[in-house]
Design a protein around this motif. Structure first.
Motif: not given
Length: 449
Positions: A371-393
């Motif tokens: 997807g293009e954004g609108g989802w995040i997780s508090a998982n410490k292993g989540l790599d922010a580089n995998n997120l496409k939306s700047p607000i998600d990052k």
């Protein structure tokens, strides 16, 4: 909460969805068609079952977000032989209780309300999480998150998705053109508001109309401010009602909110006077920013999906958001947010396998890539580089910041008659002119004995 957006308000997927979601191919088109001994299936080997199995999951996640969720675990299904049958419903809260009481509970439920999870756990209806899930959750989430899946000292549910509510939306272009600086303290935020008001413009815009749920955005305002006027422990005491709802610190906190939301010089830019906040929809609350009729709008990360198609959400785009600053920076970085928790009503091997997988960085990163954004997780292993939306990052950076002290949406932890009832109504009455103490008194009187 509804899929990482507050409960009562399931619109993230519906608003964000434009066009057709193209599902990516995985190992195969069924849960049993992959070669479980292949290299691509090696990460999933420990969860593989000898005979194909099905796990049912029930949530409030719908529309395009449900499609993306189901895509996120496709590889897991193909490589383990476990098919996850997900059903999303706008009546999740009510229908989950009906199903559980009727002996038709799903294997898993994604709880957006820790309060609902706790009530069902205390009734003995939710299964305690197995040791493997607890170990995974402890490794991948902060204690602030783990406690919301814990009831009476026993761990039941690992976190799934998340959102950050402590944001103020603005126009980077307007700030640049007018020489405004992003405030880093509450005093600077008020000084900026006064500066804008001094030009004859109303700096803030807001909307709390949401059908039967009208008033919920104002509860978020109070919760965010209470995290800044008091300690996290004092916030917890208020949420748990060991501190009366109408006690002096809460009155002071709502008065602090009133210095913005009930200030006729500050609101409601683009819409009218203070009372127009009640009749302005949540979805439209911040839109005057795009027309230069308002400058500031406090709302969560998921509001990024409410801007019209074609709006660039970025630090150098049409709109972006900054962290709602603390009142006393020395007290740390309070963060208000929400999310879902994976609770189980069955303890079969395949159910526990899905629970554990959904608590891992592997799943979080799989979901982040879709997807293009609108989802995040508090998982410490989540790599922010995998997120496409700047607000998600930005949201993930805040959640992973060691200085951040996270607290869950207060109304979602309160009894339903309060958090989804009298609290909303009191905030509407307050915005319509009722004094602070009487408004809070009405909520205190409504608390279940």
């Amino acid at each position: 909460m509804v899929f990482g957006v507050p409960r009562r308000r399931a619109f993230t997927g519906a608003v964000a969805a434009v066009g057709t979601v193209i599902l990516l191919a995985s190992c195969s088109t069924s849960g049993s068609g992959a070669d479980k001994d292949s290299a691509e299936c090696e990460p999933y080997k420990k969860w593989a079952v000898e005979e194909d199995a099905t796990v049912t999951a029930y949530s409030s996640i719908r529309d395009v977000e449900a499609d993306r969720l189901e895509e996120s675990w496709k590889q897991f299904e193909d490589c383990t032989g476990i098919t996850i049958e997900h059903e999303g419903s706008g009546e999740f809260e009510a229908q989950l209780n009906v199903r559980v009481d009727g002996g038709n509970a799903p294997d898993l439920a994604f709880f957006p309300q820790p309060g609902l999870l706790a009530s069902l756990a205390k009734e003995g209806k939710v299964k305690p999480a197995p040791a493997a899930v607890k170990t995974s959750a402890d490794a991948n989430f902060s204690p602030d998150w783990i406690k919301y899946g814990t009831v009476d000292g026993k761990f039941y549910a690992a976190p799934l998705g998340a959102n950050v509510k402590s944001f103020v939306w603005y126009s980077p272009k307007t700030f640049k053109d007018k020489g405004y600086q992003v405030p880093t303290t509450w005093a600077e935020l008020i000084a900026l508001s006064d500066k804008i008001a001094g030009t004859g413009e109303k700096p803030w815009c807001a909307g709390v109309e949401s059908g039967d749920a009208t008033g919920w955005p104002a509860t978020d305002w109070l919760e965010d401010v209470l995290l800044r006027t008091g300690t996290p422990e004092e916030y917890d005491a208020w949420v748990n009602h060991t501190t009366p709802f109408n006690s002096a610190p809460i009155v002071a906190g709502l008065d602090q909110v009133g210095k913005i939301l009930k200030n006729p010089k500050y609101v409601n830019g683009g819409y009218g006077d203070v009372k127009s906040i009640v009749t302005t929809s949540f979805q439209e609350g911040g839109l005057p920013i795009l027309e230069n009729k308002c400058t500031l709008h406090r709302q969560a990360s998921f509001y990024g999906n409410q801007w019209p198609e074609g709006t660039t959400v970025a630090a150098d785009g049409d709109v972006f958001a900054f962290y709602l600053p603390p009142i006393d920076p020395a007290k740390g970085k309070p963060v208000l947010g929400a999310g879902e928790f994976v609770g189980a009503f069955a303890d079969r091997k395949e159910v526990q396998a899905v629970q554990e997988y959904l608590s891992t960085p592997e799943w979080a990163n799989s979901r982040a890539k879709i997807g293009e954004g609108g989802w995040i997780s508090a998982n410490k292993g989540l790599d922010a580089n995998n997120l496409k939306s700047p607000i998600d990052k930005l949201s993930v950076e805040i959640l992973q910041d060691p200085k951040s002290v996270f607290r869950f949406d207060g109304s979602d932890q309160m009894p339903g008659s309060v958090g989804a009832g009298s609290f909303w109504k009191a905030m509407v009455a307050w915005l319509n002119g009722e004094a602070t103490k009487p408004a809070l008194d009405s909520v205190e009187k409504s608390w279940p004995k």
